[in-house]
Design an enzyme around this catalytic site. Structure first.
Site, PDB file in Angstrom:
ATOM      1  N   ASP A 127      41.405  25.516  32.799  1.00 23.57           N
ATOM      2  CA  ASP A 127      40.312  24.685  33.536  1.00 23.57           C
ATOM      3  C   ASP A 127      39.094  24.593  32.792  1.00 23.57           C
ATOM      4  O   ASP A 127      38.150  24.080  33.197  1.00 23.57           O
ATOM      5  CB  ASP A 127      40.211  24.938  34.784  1.00 23.57           C
ATOM      6  CG  ASP A 127      41.608  24.688  35.717  1.00 23.57           C
ATOM      7  OD1 ASP A 127      42.342  23.744  35.458  1.00 23.57           O
ATOM      8  OD2 ASP A 127      42.034  25.487  36.534  1.00 23.57           O
ATOM      9  N   HIS A 150      42.865  34.618  36.111  1.00 22.87           N
ATOM     10  CA  HIS A 150      44.048  34.085  36.355  1.00 22.87           C
ATOM     11  C   HIS A 150      44.894  35.222  36.671  1.00 22.87           C
ATOM     12  O   HIS A 150      44.885  36.513  36.594  1.00 22.87           O
ATOM     13  CB  HIS A 150      44.649  33.513  34.998  1.00 22.87           C
ATOM     14  CG  HIS A 150      45.722  32.660  35.279  1.00 22.87           C
ATOM     15  ND1 HIS A 150      46.909  32.945  35.572  1.00 22.87           N
ATOM     16  CD2 HIS A 150      45.815  31.304  35.226  1.00 22.87           C
ATOM     17  CE1 HIS A 150      47.863  31.981  35.743  1.00 22.87           C
ATOM     18  NE2 HIS A 150      46.970  30.930  35.546  1.00 22.87           N
TER      19      HIS A 150
END
Ligand code: ACO
Length: 427
Positions: A362, A305
Site C-alpha cells: 500500500d 505486515h
C-alpha cells in the site's frame, strides 16, 4: 520436525501428526485435540493457525517471497497480464494461447450488469463511500443471478466466478461515476479488461476515450499485485462466509466489507492521506517520532505486515512503477519524494529494524493511483476489484475440498459462570 508431536495434559498423553506442505513451515494437525484432551488451543488473530490447505499462493514472509501457483509475483507483474494471472489462479496452470483467448472472451461477455442494478445505485447518497456502495451492490448480485448459485455444481461455481471477475470493473466504475454525477458508461468488450475499466471510469459519452497504454499497463500491474495473498483477513472472511454454503455473491460482499478496514485494504487510502499530511520531507522526523511513541496511536501507514518481516515483494515492483508512471505522465508530485525519503529514513531507524517493519504493497500504490486520477476513496475499491479473483479462486478451492467443514472457532470463555435469574423488582 518429527512425524508426530506428543502433548501431555493432566498426566494424559496424546499424539498428533505433523503435516508438511510443498514448501513452508510444517503444521501440527490438532483436529483430534479436543476429543483426546477436552482442551482447545488459543490463538487470537490466527497467528499460528493454518485454517485450510491451499495450492494457490505461497508467501515466505522472512524472505519476502510471494508465489502464485509457484510463479514469483515479480515475474508475473513484469511479464504477464491480469487476465492470465486470473486464469492461473482459477485453473492452476498458465493458459495456452487459445485458452487465454477463450477465457478473455468469456470474461468480456459477462461485463454487463442487469439493468435493474443501475437503479440500485440511485438509492445511495452521492457522497457515499464507494466501498459502501460496493458492499451493497455486490451483495445484491445474489438476487439477480439464480442460475449460478448451486454451489455444489462446479460449472455453476465457475460461471459465478467469471461473473464476479467480469462485473467487478463495471460495478466499481459505476460507483465512481455516481459519486461525480456523470452518466454510467456501458462496457466496451473489444477493449482489454483493464482498458475497459479505465474507459468506464474516466470516459464520458460525449467523446471517445483513448486508453493510454502507459496507464493501462500500470493499472494491470496493480491488479496483478493485488490478485491474491493467501489466507489474509478478507479471504478468510470469504472462506468463512462460504463455509456455511452461502451464496457466492454474498460471500464476496463479506470479503469487501472486511477489506475496507484501515488495517487491511483501507491502508492504501490511509497511506496516501498520511503522505499528503506529512507534505514535505523535512516533516518526516516528526512522524517517525510519533510512530515510535507508545502513547500515540499513530502508525506509519503502508508499513508493516502480519506476514512479511522483510520487504513486501509487491512494494518493490510498485516503487519502480511509481517512478515510471509519474515520469511518463510528466507529473512531479512531491508526495513521491516524501514517500522515498520516508522509506529511506524508516529503513535505517532502529525501531523499524527491530520490529522488522518494511513498506508494504500500500505504500506506493496510492501514489500511482492518484497520478492516474483516482480519488483516494476509490483506492480500496480497486483493491477489491483485483482481489475478487483471489477470493473466488479460494472459495472454489474450499468448496471442492473434501475436508471442508463449516468454519466454527472455539473460545476461552471469561464471562460469569452459571447464575440464577433474578426478577427485575428484586435486583
Ligand atoms: N508503524 C509503527 N509501528 C508499527 C507499525 C507501523 N506501521 N506496524 C506495527 N508496528 C509495531 C506495533 O506497535 C507493535 O509494537 P509493540 O510490539 O511494541 O507493541 C509491533 O510493531 C507489532 O505490531 P502488530 O500490530 O502486533 O503486528 P501485526 O502483525 O498484528 O500487524 C499490521 C500488522 C496490521 C499490518 C500493522 O503493521 C499495521 O497496522 N500497519 C499499518 C497499516 C497498514 O499498512 N496495513 C496494510 C497491511 S497490507 C494489506 O492489507 C494489503
Amino acid at each position: 520436525m518429527a512425524d508426530t508431536v506428543k502433548l501431555e495434559i493432566g498426566g494424559k498423553a496424546s499424539e498428533y501428526p505433523v503435516l508438511s506442505g510443498t514448501v513452508g513451515p510444517d503444521v501440527i494437525d490438532i483436529r483430534k485435540l479436543y476429543g483426546a484432551t477436552g482442551a482447545f488451543t488459543y490463538d487470537p488473530g490466527f497467528t499460528s493457525t493454518a485454517s485450510c490447505q491451499s495450492a494457490l499462493t505461497y508467501i515466505d514472509g522472512d524472505q519476502g517471497i510471494l508465489l502464485h501457483r509457484g510463479y514469483p509475483i515479480d515475474q508475473l507483474a513484469e511479464q504477464s497480464s491480469f487476465m492470465e494471472v486470473s486464469y492461473l489462479l482459477l485453473n492452476g496452470e498458465l493458459p495456452g494461447k487459445k485458452e487465454l483467448e477463450d477465457f478473455t472472451y468469456t470474461i468480456s461477455r459477462h461485463t454487463m450488469l442487469h439493468e435493474q442494478l443501475a437503479t440500485f445505485y440511485r438509492g445511495f447518497r452521492r457522497d457515499a463511500h464507494p466501498m459502501a456502495i460496493m458492499c451493497g451492490v455486490v451483495g445484491a448480485l445474489s438476487a439477480f443471478y439464480h442460475d449460478s448459485t448451486d454451489i455444489n455444481d462446479p460449472k455453476q461455481r465457475m460461471i459465478a466466478s467469471h461473473r464476479l471477475i467480469a462485473k467487478m470493473p463495471t460495478i466499481a466504475a459505476m460507483a465512481y461515476k455516481y459519486s461525480v454525477g456523470q452518466p454510467f458508461l456501458y462496457p466496451k468488450n473489444d477493449l482489454s479488461y483493464t482498458a475497459n475499466f479505465l474507459r468506464m471510469t474516466f470516459g464520458v459519452p460525449a467523446e471517445e476515450y483513448e486508453p493510454d497504454p502507459v496507464i493501462v499497463s500500470a493499472m494491470d500491474k496493480i491488479f496483478i499485485l493485488h490478485a491474491d495473498h493467501e489466507q489474509n483477513a478478507s479471504t478468510s472472511t470469504v472462506r468463512l462466509a462460504g463455509s456455511s454454503g452461502a451464496n457466492p455473491f454474498a460471500c464476496i460482499a463479506a470479503g469487501i466489507a472486511c477489506l475496507w478496514g484501515p488495517a487491511h485494504g483501507g491502508a492504501n487510502e490511509a497511506a496516501l492521506n498520511m503522505l499528503r499530511e506529512i507534505g514535505t520531507p523535512d516533516r518526516i522526523p516528526e512522524y517517525i517520532a510519533r510512530a515510535k511513541n507508545k502513547d500515540d496511536p499513530f502508525r506509519l501507514m503502508g508499513f508493516g505486515h502480519r506476514v512479511y518481516k522483510n520487504f513486501d515483494p509487491r512494494a518493490k515492483v510498485l516503487g519502480k512503477a511509481a517512478t515510471e508512471v509519474l515520469d511518463k505522465l510528466g507529473i512531479n508530485d512531491p508526495v513521491l519524494d516524501t514517500a522515498r525519503e520516508l522509506e529511506q529514513i524508516a529503513l535505517k531507524d532502529q525501531y523499524f529494524i527491530d520490529k522488522k517493519l518494511y513498506p508494504n504493497v500500500d505504500f506506493y500504490s496510492g501514489v500511482i493511483l492518484s497520478a492516474i486520477g483516482f480519488p483516494t476513496t476509490m483506492f480500496t475499491v480497486l483493491f477489491a476489484l483485483a482481489r475478487t479473483v483471489g477470493w473466488v479462486a479460494q472459495w472454489n478451492e474450499m468448496i471442492s475440498d473434501p475436508e471442508q467443514k463449516i468454519g466454527r472457532p472455539r473460545q476461552l470463555y471469561n464471562g460469569p459462570a452459571q447464575r440464577d435469574y433474578v426478577p427485575v423488582g428484586q435486583r
